[in-house]
Write an enzyme that holds these catalytic residues in place. Sequence first.
Site, PDB file in Angstrom:
ATOM      1  CG  LEU A 123      -1.945  -1.070   1.408  1.00 14.23           C
ATOM      2  CD1 LEU A 123      -2.635  -0.928   2.761  1.00 14.23           C
ATOM      3  CD2 LEU A 123      -2.961  -1.050   0.275  1.00 14.23           C
ATOM      4  CG  ASP A 124       0.130   4.567  -2.632  1.00 13.15           C
ATOM      5  OD1 ASP A 124       0.866   3.781  -3.253  1.00 13.15           O
ATOM      6  OD2 ASP A 124      -0.764   5.247  -3.170  1.00 13.15           O
ATOM      7  CE  LYS A 125       5.144   8.924   3.142  1.00 12.43           C
ATOM      8  NZ  LYS A 125       4.227   9.774   3.968  1.00 12.43           N
ATOM      9  CB  THR A 150      -2.978   3.867   1.293  1.00 10.09           C
ATOM     10  OG1 THR A 150      -2.993   4.759   0.184  1.00 10.09           O
ATOM     11  CG2 THR A 150      -4.257   3.047   1.289  1.00 10.09           C
TER      12      THR A 150
END
Length: 223
Positions: A68-70, A72
């Site tokens: 996951l994106d940082k 998110t």
Amino acid sequence: MLNPMPKTFSYRPPTDPWLDILHEDADIVVFNKPSGLLSVPGKDPALFDSLQSRALERFPGAGTIHRLDKDTSGIIVMARHKGAHGHIGKQFEYRQTTKFYIARVWGHVAEDEGLVDLPLATDWENKPRQEVNHARGRASQTRWEVIGREDGATRLKLIPITGRTHQLRVHMKEIGHPILGDEFYATGEALAAADRLQLHAAELGFRHPSGGEPVVFRSEPPF
């Protein structure tokens, strides 16, 4: 016009809780990743702290299958051995997993559901931002459903059909409803409306590596 990309990156990952474990067994560990924590370490030693590095302290040999994106938050599954990694990894590769995200976006979305079908590519002048690019972009599709309408915002269920970098974030921006608090793709009031990216991986389903039975893990968004 988006804000210029920052020249410096300040990384202050959350530490409480150190690990939020939703499930663990002999094959897998399922985590609830907080916003602000990298999924895997960065190249710079200052970016070593991550969900993966923390997981390895408690579960030696745990392997990252997806990210996951940082900024998110939400569900990430890790494999505890090579067989489990291959079993679940193939499900991600062949789009056999089920998943959805919850997001709060800027403005009132008029329709109740829809599909965004726009190709995405890296914006090389503003990396790691992504952009819609019909010449060199990869096919990208996101389904969305309205969950609720608020004062100046809409809560959506986002279902990624493909899994491109920043796909949900770019697609929401492109339909005129950037995700609240998105430092990469929101500006003005939409950026200031939240102190974090309002995007959460709320559900993930796959076949368990032992026996192949379907399992589903859920996490309520903290916003």
